[in-house]
Design an enzyme around this catalytic site. Structure first.
Site, short mmCIF file in Angstrom:
data_model
loop_
_atom_site.label_atom_id
_atom_site.label_comp_id
_atom_site.label_asym_id
_atom_site.label_seq_id
_atom_site.Cartn_x
_atom_site.Cartn_y
_atom_site.Cartn_z
N CYS A 357 0.79 -1.24 0.00
CA CYS A 357 0.00 0.00 0.00
C CYS A 357 0.83 1.29 0.00
CB CYS A 357 -1.03 0.04 1.12
SG CYS A 357 -0.92 -1.25 2.34
N ARG A 386 7.15 -11.36 4.98
CA ARG A 386 6.78 -11.16 6.38
C ARG A 386 7.46 -12.25 7.20
NH1 ARG A 386 0.28 -9.86 5.68
NH2 ARG A 386 0.60 -8.21 4.15
N GLN A 404 0.80 -10.98 -3.30
CA GLN A 404 -0.60 -10.60 -3.15
C GLN A 404 -1.16 -10.12 -4.49
OE1 GLN A 404 0.03 -7.53 -0.09
NE2 GLN A 404 -1.20 -8.82 1.25
N ASP A 406 -2.92 -7.55 -5.12
CA ASP A 406 -3.23 -6.43 -4.26
C ASP A 406 -3.70 -5.24 -5.08
OD1 ASP A 406 -3.39 -5.24 -1.82
OD2 ASP A 406 -1.24 -4.96 -1.55
N HIS A 408 -5.42 -1.14 -4.60
CA HIS A 408 -5.90 -0.07 -3.75
C HIS A 408 -6.75 0.85 -4.59
CE1 HIS A 408 -2.40 -1.73 -1.67
NE2 HIS A 408 -3.18 -1.60 -0.62
N LYS A 489 -14.01 -4.01 7.67
CA LYS A 489 -13.65 -4.87 6.55
C LYS A 489 -14.69 -5.94 6.32
CE LYS A 489 -10.98 -8.63 8.21
NZ LYS A 489 -9.74 -9.28 8.56
N HIS A 535 -8.51 -1.17 0.48
CA HIS A 535 -7.55 -2.25 0.18
C HIS A 535 -8.36 -3.47 -0.21
CE1 HIS A 535 -4.31 -0.49 2.88
NE2 HIS A 535 -5.38 0.07 3.37
#
Length: 662
Positions: A357, A386, A404, A406, A408, A489, A535
């Site tokens: 992000c 991670r 991911q 991912d 945004h 979420k 997200h």
RNA sequence: GCCCUCGUGGCUCAGUGGUAGAGCAGCUCAUUCGUAACGAGCAGAUCGUCGGUUCGAUCCCGACCGAGGGCUCCA
């Protein structure tokens, strides 16, 4: 003897005052516990005038829980019989079974479990009656002085979670005595109950495994030894359950990953870091390509960002403050030291990125943004790192490096509801395209103790999420207070082919990052406004989704995802050229087809293809060659002979393009 | 990270205080065969790594690395 009036199963009747529910339900062996005036009670409970009694069968959800809890008691009794120094923790029923936590002098070995299990069978055979006895706090503390964990529970009576409630959750403090044949107590345990009438009502059980578990679930507490078991109303149901577990093991993605040559975790690279082999690479690329295509259709813009960054970026985002222990430690670059080791020139710290992000925010910020550009949807297959605790790693579904899908979304407040609604529809349809069809949604709402953002913002975003969720006509589960501190979420839970639930996509509103990055756009009136940031990841991580699909399909991927879609098997070598030509034609049509030209016998080739779970086996021999045809063998063993070449190719290309399972 | 279990050829596994076997896979030979394993031969392992105990360790002990089952965790 006087009589009283009670209502049994909706029928009012007069009974002798010393009659117990066990007598009332004597003709129904399925009834093992009952509800008296709506409360779950033992069948040995005293009845009073006016009581309303309902039988509860062993197969009902409540009956199963009682069965399993009673089996846990039998296990604890057996453990203390065999290992008298062992102190008791708690022993609640859980999904499909039960556990009991113990503090033994020595951890249990697998042989111990066998001994415990046979001791349990003896207790079950004896038919010990479970007898409820009301006690007081001070009496219980005296009686259980040698059970420190139980004493601790007495101290927190009523305040515990569901699990400790099984022990002490009632309004009264009770102890259950197990009575032997002579009616004398042979064993006792602090317990709320209720229980089966006697141990012989346990039809089928099995101990599964022992494991460590923190006392009362906190890693600050001592580690106890937990034994898991399972119990069922019949041997058949127990067997069915064990078969389900065996089936789950067969389709374990870690096992299939090796058997099908999809991926591996070389020790040299490090724990939780996978390499994808060519076949796994094909599946993964097919997944990614389709996702990319669908995202482009939905007006996502594809971006790229580096795998590492200076510390400043994650300081700005706040990740270093609250997430640093989950990150790989920094690399210090260009540092200069004096001879004595003190720092002459401070170096620059670089971190592997645990999230994408902040990078996307920088892209948003790279120039002035207009409201005309919104919603701006930035997508990246972003690989993040991670440092997960070693104990949580699990194949490819929980790894330390993963990618991911991912994105945004930056939009105006007004756009948010519509955006969330179309996003959720998009997410669910995409998951359906991959073959998942059974979903429910979970809405995580604000934890007032720990959150940023205004009340109004939270209310508005939560309401938008709820509306979007309700529009899907799916079950919606509320996760009260379960949201991260920066915004509410919604998550999509999917059930796989054998009924296991996996958390898939998440859609998360963020009130924090736009502020920290001071994101702005110019509104139509010329004013500067802060965008709403959403997200979202559909797969969560590609690797994880890969693992889930592998287990869902048990490695038998639908043709569009299968690493090898067609294998050509000539009946004998003399038909290899003919079949090789068919295979080439298929390749030209974009089919992933291979000819098995090894010198194995055809039966062996069929077996190999079968074990590799290849969707289509194309076989050709004398008859087929003469007819300019081929024969199909499908994964399920079905055959179709004499199919003209063009028809065969059409059938396969059609199966691929429509993404059906075969 | 914590508790327990485990780590033997590419894979699955057997085995012993005196330096190792099987099946499958691989290679060679033979075979050319209609829908789940033809046969023969060959090759392949410093028994996860590093220390310690011992005359001697793959086997016993310790640490580390890795895996599995749980617990805790998953912003």
């Amino acid at each position: 003897m006087s009589s009283i009036k009670v209502t049994v199963s909706g029928v009012e009747q007069a009974i002798e005052a010393d009659q117990k529910p066990t007598h009332l339900f004597a003709d129904n062996k399925e009834i093992v516990v009952c509800k008296i005036n709506g409360l779950l009670r033992d069948l040995w409970t005293d009845l009073h005038d006016g009581d309303v009694i309902e039988g509860v069968t062993i197969s009902s959800p409540e009956g199963l829980a009682v069965l399993r809890h009673s089996t846990a008691h039998v296990m604890a009794q057996a453990v203390q019989q065999l290992f008298s120094q062992t102190r008791l923790g708690i022993g609640p029923p859980i999904t499909d079974g039960f556990y009991y936590d113990f503090d033994p002098p020595q951890p249990f070995t697998p042989e111990d479990l066998e001994k415990i299990e046979s001791a349990m069978r003896k207790i079950v055979k004896e038919g010990q009656r479970f007898k409820r006895r009301v006690t007081t706090e001070s009496d219980a503390l005296t009686e259980l002085a040698h059970e420190p964990y139980k004493c601790e529970l007495i101290g927190i009576k009523g305040g515990g979670n569901d699990e400790t409630n099984v022990e002490v959750g009632g309004t009264e403090l009770t102890i259950y005595d197990n009575l032997g044949r002579d009616g004398q107590p042979v064993w006792s345990d602090l317990c709320r109950g209720p229980h089966l009438p006697s141990t012989k009502h346990i039809p089928a059980f099995k101990l599964m495994r022992s494991a460590g578990a923190y006392w009362r679930g906190s890693e600050k507490n001592p580690m106890l030894q937990r034994i898991y078991g399972t119990a069922w109303p019949s041997q058949d149901e127990l067997n069915a359950y064990l078969e389900l577990l065996a089936e789950a093991e067969k389709r374990d993605h870690r096992r299939l990953g090796q058997e099908l040559d999809l991926f591996s975790f070389p020790e040299e690279i490090g724990s939780g870091l996978a390499v994808f082999h060519p076949k796994g690479g094909i599946v993964r690329r097919a997944m990614e390509d389709y996702s990319r295509k669908r995202h482009e259709e939905e007006n996502y813009e594809f971006v790229y960002s580096p795998h590492l960054t200076k510390a400043a970026l994650f300081q700005k985002s706040g990740h270093l403050d609250w997430y640093s222990e989950g990150m790989y430690p920094p690399m210090v670059m260009d540092e200069e030291l004096h001879a004595d080791g003190t720092i002459k020139r401070a170096g620059q710290q670089y971190y592997m990125k645990p999230m994408n992000c902040p990078f996307h925010n920088l892209i948003f910020q790279s120039r002035q943004r207009s409201y005309r550009e919104l919603p701006l949807r930035l997508f990246e297959f972003g690989t993040v790192y991670r440092y997960e605790k070693s104990g949580v790693l699990h194949g490819i579904t929980r790894a330390r490096g993963f990618t991911q899908d991912d994105a945004h979304i930056y939009c105006t407040k007004e756009q948010m509801p519509g955006e969330l609604d179309s996003l959720l529809t998009f997410v669910l349809n995409l998951l359906r395209d991959y073959g998942l069809s059974d979903f429910y949604l979970e809405l995580s709402t604000r934890n007032p103790e720990k959150s940023v953002g205004s009340d109004a913002d939270w209310a508005e975003a939560t309401e938008s999420l709820r509306k979007a969720a309700l529009a899907q006509n799916l079950e919606l589960v509320l996760d009260e207070g379960g949201a991260a501190f920066y915004g509410p979420k919604i998550s999509v839970q999917a059930k796989d082919a054998i009924g296991r639930t996996w958390q898939m996509s998440t859609i998360q509103v963020d009130f924090q990052l736009p502020q920290r990055f001071e994101l702005e756009f110019s509104a139509s009136d010329g004013s500067k406004q802060r965008p709403v940031m959403i997200h979202r990841a559909l797969f969560g991580s590609i690797e994880r989704f890969f693992g889930v699909l592998t287990e869902h399909y048990s490695g038998a991927f639908p043709p569009w995802l299968a690493p090898v879609q067609v294998v050509g098997i000539p009946v004998s070598d003399s038909f290899a050229d003919y079949l090789g030509d068919v295979i080439s034609q298929m390749k030209k049509s974009g089919i992933r087809a291979e000819l098995d030209s090894s010198d194995d016998r055809m039966q062996k080739k069929v077996r190999n293809a079968q074990m590799q779970k290849i969707p289509f086996m194309i076989i050709a021999g004398e008859e087929d060659m003469k007819a300019k045809a081929v024969s199909f063998r499908y994964r399920n063993g079905d055959q179709k002979n004499g199919v003209p070449i063009a028809t065969a190719i059409a059938e396969i290309t059609d199966a691929i393009s429509t993404r059906i399972q075969v």
